[in-house]
Enzyme design. Structure first.
Site, PDB file in Angstrom:
ATOM      1  N   ARG A  11    -113.288 -15.095  28.200  1.00  0.00           N
ATOM      2  CA  ARG A  11    -111.911 -16.093  27.974  1.00  0.00           C
ATOM      3  C   ARG A  11    -110.713 -15.475  27.130  1.00  0.00           C
ATOM      4  O   ARG A  11    -109.552 -15.758  27.682  1.00  0.00           O
ATOM      5  CB  ARG A  11    -112.371 -17.165  27.254  1.00  0.00           C
ATOM      6  CG  ARG A  11    -111.091 -18.185  26.717  1.00  0.00           C
ATOM      7  CD  ARG A  11    -111.480 -19.606  26.558  1.00  0.00           C
ATOM      8  NE  ARG A  11    -112.972 -20.141  25.851  1.00  0.00           N
ATOM      9  CZ  ARG A  11    -113.203 -19.946  24.437  1.00  0.00           C
ATOM     10  NH1 ARG A  11    -112.133 -19.291  23.619  1.00  0.00           N
ATOM     11  NH2 ARG A  11    -114.263 -19.989  23.972  1.00  0.00           N
ATOM     12  N   LYS A  28     -99.078 -18.779  45.889  1.00  0.00           N
ATOM     13  CA  LYS A  28     -98.100 -18.505  47.019  1.00  0.00           C
ATOM     14  C   LYS A  28     -98.075 -16.864  47.499  1.00  0.00           C
ATOM     15  O   LYS A  28     -98.954 -16.503  47.804  1.00  0.00           O
ATOM     16  CB  LYS A  28     -96.965 -19.192  46.542  1.00  0.00           C
ATOM     17  CG  LYS A  28     -96.938 -20.411  45.743  1.00  0.00           C
ATOM     18  CD  LYS A  28     -97.490 -21.293  46.610  1.00  0.00           C
ATOM     19  CE  LYS A  28     -97.916 -22.697  46.005  1.00  0.00           C
ATOM     20  NZ  LYS A  28     -97.055 -23.468  45.117  1.00  0.00           N
TER      21      LYS A  28
HETATM   22  C1  LIG Z   1     -96.942 -24.396  43.853  1.00  0.00           C
HETATM   23  C2  LIG Z   1     -96.033 -23.929  42.912  1.00  0.00           C
HETATM   24  C3  LIG Z   1     -96.160 -24.300  41.531  1.00  0.00           C
HETATM   25  C4  LIG Z   1     -97.781 -24.911  40.934  1.00  0.00           C
HETATM   26  O1  LIG Z   1     -98.708 -23.740  41.350  1.00  0.00           O
HETATM   27  P1  LIG Z   1    -100.282 -24.202  41.651  1.00  0.00           P
HETATM   28  O2  LIG Z   1    -100.656 -22.756  41.856  1.00  0.00           O
HETATM   29  O3  LIG Z   1    -100.101 -24.978  42.776  1.00  0.00           O
HETATM   30  O4  LIG Z   1    -100.480 -24.835  40.725  1.00  0.00           O
HETATM   31  C5  LIG Z   1     -95.200 -24.155  40.732  1.00  0.00           C
HETATM   32  N1  LIG Z   1     -93.749 -23.643  41.089  1.00  0.00           N
HETATM   33  C6  LIG Z   1     -93.683 -23.678  42.177  1.00  0.00           C
HETATM   34  C7  LIG Z   1     -92.131 -23.091  42.678  1.00  0.00           C
HETATM   35  C8  LIG Z   1     -94.370 -23.766  43.342  1.00  0.00           C
HETATM   36  O5  LIG Z   1     -94.138 -23.622  44.557  1.00  0.00           O
END
Ligand SMILES: *Cc1c(COP(=O)(O)O)cnc(C)c1O
Length: 382
Positions: A50, A198
């Site tokens: 952790r 992403k």
């Molecule tokens: C998807 C996204 C998030 C959140 O991320 P997760 O990995 O889905 O929790 C935050 N900011 C932006 C710009 C995003 O596209």
């Protein structure tokens, strides 16, 4: 001299020949929860996963290096990263925030952070006067550039000047352009956020998030918080993101090239009323992106003339998938009204320009003729 970013996606700054981990070229996955101690008061450097794990640490070092931060924190999702970051504030603190943020960030601020005593003022950072929204209890400015999904551009250096004058923390969600194209810390930001789900992961197969900072006080607080709250990224997921980042440069180059071609093609279509892509010279933020970034990214948003056409496109695509999320090698098309921004109140959504005829595209790395071929077919059958 600092190595190029393509190289830094793969290598830390090795200055001598060190063969570790039996010479494994792929960094090992240390799938362990805990670590043996050689003696009382002695540690291998790791005590419990952790707090830290070697695979996660390797990833954090790579990401800190790419963004030019002193430290990076790998969390289980992008939202976990933003949630952890909100813990550095205390009840009564006020944050000036871009209004066209990722829908999940707005949901967090309005439903969780407010309950914890934080206050928010939402503005359009590309046109509104940021300084006017600052109050005596303001502690931070939170922006995204380009914004999601309207692709509006904020001038990071200009907002940094305001943040500096009022002693505020400048936070930039850099998910869309990634460190390959944009480095907010070098433009004056104190904290960078990523949804590594992403582009950094890049393959639509793992969730992860980052906080990167160049501020020692924030770093120290976050090290305490990640240990305490326990949302650090697991070893296997850390390894997947490490692997994803290796190809960040080639993926960003290809997908942004594809996005420009799609943006140009969309502009020529009769049913398309607006195309929002910062790489188009007529985009209001085009010159700012040219100044503060090295590329325009692969996200684009467009509007069609009727809701029926918007829904027809979503139902007509085959290879291109109608799906939430972005930043992977596969091209995805999203309907912000019912997906990413469904929890943003309708009046705010409409005021931001997110109409029921608005579609968002995350361009992948497919052959461009195949992408435009499919779109042509879908548009012809509407
Ligand atoms: C998807 C996204 C998030 C959140 O991320 P997760 O990995 O889905 O929790 C935050 N900011 C932006 C710009 C995003 O596209």
């Amino acid at each position: 001299m600092e190595r190029g970013i393509e190289t830094r996606c793969l290598h830390l700054e090795e200055t001598e020949q060190i063969i570790e981990n039996f010479g494994a070229i792929s960094y090992p996955i240390y799938q362990t929860a805990t670590y043996a101690h050689p003696a009382v008061g002695k540690s291998t450097g790791y005590d419990y996963s952790r707090l830290q794990n070697p695979t996660r640490e390797r990833l954090e070092k790579i990401v800190a290096n790419l963004e030019g931060g002193i430290d990076a924190f790998a969390l289980s999702t992008g939202m976990a990263a933003i949630t952890l970051l909100m813990e550095i504030f205390k009840p009564g603190d006020h944050i000036v925030s871009e209004v066209d943020l990722y829908g999940g960030s707005i949901r967090l601020f309005d439903n969780v952070s407010r309950k914890n005593g934080l206050e928010f003022t939402y503005i359009n950072c590309s046109v509104d006067d940021v300084e006017e929204a600052i109050r005596p209890n303001t502690k931070a400015i939170y922006i995204e550039t380009p914004t999601n999904p309207m692709m509006r551009i904020a001038d990071i250096s200009k907002i940094h000047e305001i943040a500096k004058k009022h002693d505020l923390i400048l936070i930039v969600d850099n998910t869309f352009l990634t460190p390959y194209f944009q480095n907010p810390l070098k433009l004056g930001a104190d904290v960078v956020i990523h949804s590594a789900t992403k582009f950094l992961g890049g393959h639509n197969d793992t969730l992860a998030g980052f906080i990167v900072t160049n501020n020692e006080k924030i770093q120290e607080r976050l090290r305490f918080l990640i240990k305490t709250t326990g949302s650090g990224l697991a070893p296997f997921d850390s390894w997947l993101i490490l692997r994803g980042i290796k190809t960040l440069g080639v993926r960003m180059d290809r997908s942004s090239k594809n996005a420009l071609e799609i943006a140009k093609w969309l502009k020529e279509q009769d049913i398309v009323t607006d195309v929002f892509y910062p790489g188009l010279p007529e985009h209001p933020g085009h010159e700012i992106v040219k100044k503060q970034a090295r590329g325009f990214g692969s996200m684009l948003t467009f509007r069609v003339d009727t809701e029926e056409h918007a829904l027809g496109i979503l139902e007509g695509v085959k290879m291109i998938k109608f799906a939430e999320s972005l930043g992977g090698v596969e091209t995805l098309i999203t309907y912000p009204t019912t997906q990413t921004h469904a929890d943003v109140p309708e009046d705010v959504r409409l005021k931001n320009g997110i109409t029921p005829t608005t579609l968002r595209v995350s361009t992948g790395i497919e052959n461009i003729e195949d992408l435009i071929g499919e779109l042509s077919e879908v548009f012809a059958n509407l």
